[in-house]
Design a protein around this motif. Structure first.
Motif, PDB file in Angstrom:
ATOM      1  N   GLY A 109       0.775  -1.141  -0.038  1.00 24.85           N
ATOM      2  CA  GLY A 109       0.138  -0.003   0.004  1.00 24.85           C
ATOM      3  C   GLY A 109       0.965   1.098   0.077  1.00 24.85           C
ATOM      4  N   HIS A 110       0.142   2.252   0.157  1.00 22.73           N
ATOM      5  CA  HIS A 110       0.913   3.578   0.276  1.00 22.73           C
ATOM      6  C   HIS A 110       0.875   4.289   1.586  1.00 22.73           C
ATOM      7  CE1 HIS A 110      -0.488   3.867  -4.269  1.00 22.73           C
ATOM      8  NE2 HIS A 110       0.850   3.539  -4.379  1.00 22.73           N
ATOM      9  N   ALA A 111       2.242   4.505   1.920  1.00 21.27           N
ATOM     10  CA  ALA A 111       2.492   5.363   3.143  1.00 21.27           C
ATOM     11  C   ALA A 111       1.342   6.277   3.452  1.00 21.27           C
ATOM     12  CB  ALA A 111       3.872   5.561   3.414  1.00 21.27           C
ATOM     13  N   ARG A 112       0.951   6.818   4.623  1.00 20.19           N
ATOM     14  CA  ARG A 112       0.156   7.774   5.291  1.00 20.19           C
ATOM     15  C   ARG A 112      -1.331   7.663   4.423  1.00 20.19           C
ATOM     16  NH1 ARG A 112       5.224   9.036   4.321  1.00 20.19           N
ATOM     17  NH2 ARG A 112       4.971   9.924   2.308  1.00 20.19           N
ATOM     18  N   HIS A 113      -1.449   7.107   3.545  1.00 22.83           N
ATOM     19  CA  HIS A 113      -3.020   7.068   3.053  1.00 22.83           C
ATOM     20  C   HIS A 113      -3.939   6.570   4.291  1.00 22.83           C
ATOM     21  CE1 HIS A 113      -6.776   5.729   1.028  1.00 22.83           C
ATOM     22  NE2 HIS A 113      -6.452   6.386   0.114  1.00 22.83           N
ATOM     23  N   PRO A 114      -5.083   7.031   4.569  1.00 25.88           N
ATOM     24  CA  PRO A 114      -5.813   6.687   5.530  1.00 25.88           C
ATOM     25  C   PRO A 114      -6.168   5.391   5.658  1.00 25.88           C
ATOM     26  CG  PRO A 114      -6.932   8.378   4.383  1.00 25.88           C
ATOM     27  CD  PRO A 114      -5.563   8.223   3.673  1.00 25.88           C
ATOM     28  N   GLU A 115      -6.216   4.722   4.617  1.00 20.45           N
ATOM     29  CA  GLU A 115      -6.810   3.222   4.795  1.00 20.45           C
ATOM     30  C   GLU A 115      -5.511   2.594   5.128  1.00 20.45           C
ATOM     31  OE1 GLU A 115      -7.480  -0.714   1.494  1.00 20.45           O
ATOM     32  OE2 GLU A 115      -8.137   1.327   0.941  1.00 20.45           O
ATOM     33  N   VAL A 116      -4.482   2.856   4.647  1.00 16.84           N
ATOM     34  CA  VAL A 116      -3.199   1.968   5.103  1.00 16.84           C
ATOM     35  C   VAL A 116      -2.780   2.319   6.542  1.00 16.84           C
ATOM     36  CG1 VAL A 116      -0.560   1.923   5.204  1.00 16.84           C
ATOM     37  CG2 VAL A 116      -1.998   1.768   2.891  1.00 16.84           C
ATOM     38  N   VAL A 117      -2.989   3.678   7.114  1.00 13.24           N
ATOM     39  CA  VAL A 117      -2.698   3.966   8.511  1.00 13.24           C
ATOM     40  C   VAL A 117      -3.802   2.964   9.503  1.00 13.24           C
ATOM     41  CG1 VAL A 117      -3.103   5.868  10.183  1.00 13.24           C
ATOM     42  CG2 VAL A 117      -2.070   6.289   8.198  1.00 13.24           C
ATOM     43  N   GLY A 118      -5.260   2.875   8.784  1.00 14.67           N
ATOM     44  CA  GLY A 118      -6.098   1.979   9.630  1.00 14.67           C
ATOM     45  C   GLY A 118      -5.810   0.713   9.692  1.00 14.67           C
ATOM     46  N   THR A 119      -5.149   0.075   8.686  1.00 13.31           N
ATOM     47  CA  THR A 119      -5.064  -1.243   8.446  1.00 13.31           C
ATOM     48  C   THR A 119      -3.742  -1.773   9.385  1.00 13.31           C
ATOM     49  OG1 THR A 119      -5.869  -1.619   6.164  1.00 13.31           O
ATOM     50  CG2 THR A 119      -4.305  -3.368   7.097  1.00 13.31           C
ATOM     51  N   MET A 120      -2.791  -0.837   9.363  1.00 17.90           N
ATOM     52  CA  MET A 120      -1.588  -1.019  10.198  1.00 17.90           C
ATOM     53  C   MET A 120      -1.880  -0.769  11.654  1.00 17.90           C
ATOM     54  SD  MET A 120       1.568   0.496   7.870  1.00 17.90           S
ATOM     55  CE  MET A 120       2.878  -0.130   8.750  1.00 17.90           C
ATOM     56  N   GLY A 121      -2.920  -0.007  11.892  1.00 15.72           N
ATOM     57  CA  GLY A 121      -3.414   0.130  13.347  1.00 15.72           C
ATOM     58  C   GLY A 121      -4.447  -0.711  14.135  1.00 15.72           C
ATOM     59  N   GLN A 122      -4.492  -1.933  13.152  1.00 24.08           N
ATOM     60  CA  GLN A 122      -5.480  -2.968  13.786  1.00 24.08           C
ATOM     61  C   GLN A 122      -4.580  -4.007  14.450  1.00 24.08           C
ATOM     62  OE1 GLN A 122      -8.854  -2.818  13.153  1.00 24.08           O
ATOM     63  NE2 GLN A 122      -8.091  -0.993  12.136  1.00 24.08           N
ATOM     64  N   LEU A 123      -3.307  -3.784  14.436  1.00 25.95           N
ATOM     65  CA  LEU A 123      -2.128  -4.722  14.851  1.00 25.95           C
ATOM     66  C   LEU A 123      -1.283  -4.000  15.742  1.00 25.95           C
ATOM     67  CD1 LEU A 123      -1.484  -7.235  11.983  1.00 25.95           C
ATOM     68  CD2 LEU A 123      -3.256  -7.305  13.679  1.00 25.95           C
ATOM     69  N   ASN A 172      -6.266  13.740  -3.524  1.00 24.78           N
ATOM     70  CA  ASN A 172      -5.997  12.680  -2.472  1.00 24.78           C
ATOM     71  C   ASN A 172      -6.678  11.355  -2.444  1.00 24.78           C
ATOM     72  OD1 ASN A 172      -8.156  14.031  -1.815  1.00 24.78           O
ATOM     73  ND2 ASN A 172      -7.870  13.959   0.225  1.00 24.78           N
ATOM     74  N   SER A 173      -7.235  11.192  -3.716  1.00 22.69           N
ATOM     75  CA  SER A 173      -7.921   9.979  -3.785  1.00 22.69           C
ATOM     76  C   SER A 173      -7.287   8.875  -4.527  1.00 22.69           C
ATOM     77  CB  SER A 173      -9.264  10.153  -4.756  1.00 22.69           C
ATOM     78  OG  SER A 173      -9.684   8.929  -5.414  1.00 22.69           O
ATOM     79  N   SER A 174      -6.769   7.700  -4.053  1.00 21.05           N
ATOM     80  CA  SER A 174      -5.726   6.908  -4.407  1.00 21.05           C
ATOM     81  C   SER A 174      -6.315   6.240  -5.458  1.00 21.05           C
ATOM     82  CB  SER A 174      -5.537   5.904  -3.257  1.00 21.05           C
ATOM     83  OG  SER A 174      -4.804   4.583  -3.755  1.00 21.05           O
ATOM     84  N   ASN A 175      -7.585   5.812  -5.457  1.00 17.69           N
ATOM     85  CA  ASN A 175      -8.121   5.084  -6.701  1.00 17.69           C
ATOM     86  C   ASN A 175      -8.342   6.085  -7.953  1.00 17.69           C
ATOM     87  OD1 ASN A 175     -11.422   5.661  -7.262  1.00 17.69           O
ATOM     88  ND2 ASN A 175     -11.159   5.759  -5.296  1.00 17.69           N
ATOM     89  N   SER A 176      -8.621   7.256  -7.662  1.00 18.33           N
ATOM     90  CA  SER A 176      -8.601   8.125  -9.075  1.00 18.33           C
ATOM     91  C   SER A 176      -7.201   8.237  -9.506  1.00 18.33           C
ATOM     92  CB  SER A 176      -8.951   9.625  -8.546  1.00 18.33           C
ATOM     93  OG  SER A 176     -10.473   9.488  -8.029  1.00 18.33           O
TER      94      SER A 176
END
Length: 319
Positions: free
Chosen positions: A126-140, A228-232
């Motif tokens: 994934g891409h560092a600092r993207h909110p989705e990545v921050v959220g996923t890393m923050g599960q563990l 700031n939209s990753s998919n766009s």
């Protein structure tokens, strides 16, 4: 003077996906049920037009929970997902927390947790600092997830134990880029465990496929979406990679750089998963003022996915 002819090929599917529809509906339903204000942590989806529309109805957007005063108003988490510390903090402050995380992001969170419980080191593509990545890393716990952004990262990565290794991916990546990285990891670590089903969401894949079909047929491509939209951003890159010489990401018609679209006779248009159709129409109208436009839709998939609202916002919740 007669206007030059322009054929517009409109990609389908484009625009809102089921997760975005659910997230926006969650804010609107919360405003209806509880009245304003409704607090939202982070932009509910990455689109200025959508966010401004919700602000006008009484939504207040914050980056962190500590910006919210003590309140009985609902606090909604964005579609991108949040680290575990955020719901914990909301609970401590007795907030009425509503989680609008896209179910496909939640699926990645669960996969990461299961791998961790089974003693595997988790790699997140994934891409560092993207909110989705921050959220996923923050599960563990800190250090349990290694982020891999590029093929170089995948080549350089050294696991603690290559027999106890798993990977998950951000949902909004380029299918092709991710495939290269995953192929490299699988080649280097044959025992690595991947998702049962692709993590990249159906909407990301479908929108990229439509762009792949249209980009070689047109002289220029516009992706309607936020920077700031990753998919766009990935859609713009896909168009470029497929040989479309001019490929621009714009939020509104006012942002079109007309010097780049001078003498074209064909144009492709798509929209990221958080861009509303009204902005696509606005851009077509802007071209129609300068060209005699004919619009054709190029469809590569039918989408019928639907995600129900978060539990607290469903009609039966009051009962």
């Amino acid at each position: 003077m007669s206007k030059p002819l322009l054929t517009i090929l409109l990609c389908s599917p484009r625009g809102f996906c089921a997760g975005v529809v659910r997230a926006i509906d969650a804010v609107e339903q919360a405003l209806k049920l509880y009245g304003p204000p409704v607090y939202v942590r982070h932009e509910i989806v990455h689109n200025r037009f959508v966010v401004d529309g919700l602000k006008a109805k009484g939504a207040i957007f914050v980056e962190e929970l500590d910006e919210i005063p003590d309140t009985a108003a609902p606090v909604i988490f964005s579609a991108h997902g949040v680290p575990k510390s955020v719901p914990a903090s909301a609970q401590e402050r007795n907030f009425l927390a509503i989680d609008a995380t896209c179910p496909l992001v939640t699926k990645v969170h669960r996969e990461a947790e299961i791998h961790h419980r089974r003693g595997r080191e988790v790699v997140l593509v994934g891409h560092a600092r993207h909110p989705e990545v921050v959220g996923t890393m923050g599960q563990l716990p800190p250090g349990a997830v290694t982020l891999i952004e590029t093929l170089e990262d995948a080549r350089a990565f050294t696991p603690r134990d290559d027999q106890a290794l798993a990977f998950v991916t951000q949902t909004t990546l380029s299918v092709d880029d991710t495939r290269e990285i995953v192929d490299c990891l699988r080649q280097r670590f044959p025992a690595i465990v991947g998702p049962h089903k692709e993590d990249i969401c159906y909407a990301t894949t479908n929108r990229q496929e439509a762009v792949k079909r249209v980009a070689p047929l047109v002289e220029a491509m516009i992706v309607v979406g936020a920077p700031n939209s990753s998919n766009s951003q990935r859609l713009r890159e896909v168009a470029e990679r497929e040989g479309c010489a001019v490929s621009d990401l714009v939020q509104r018609a006012a942002e079109i750089d007309w010097t780049r679209f001078g003498a074209i006779a064909s144009l492709g248009i798509t929209a990221g998963a958080s861009a509303p159709e009204v902005l696509v129409e606005e851009i077509i109208e802007a071209f129609a003022e300068r060209y005699t436009v004919s619009v054709q839709t190029v469809s590569t998939a039918d989408e019928s996915v639907f995600f129900p609202l978060p539990r607290q916002l469903r009609p039966d919740a009051a009962a």
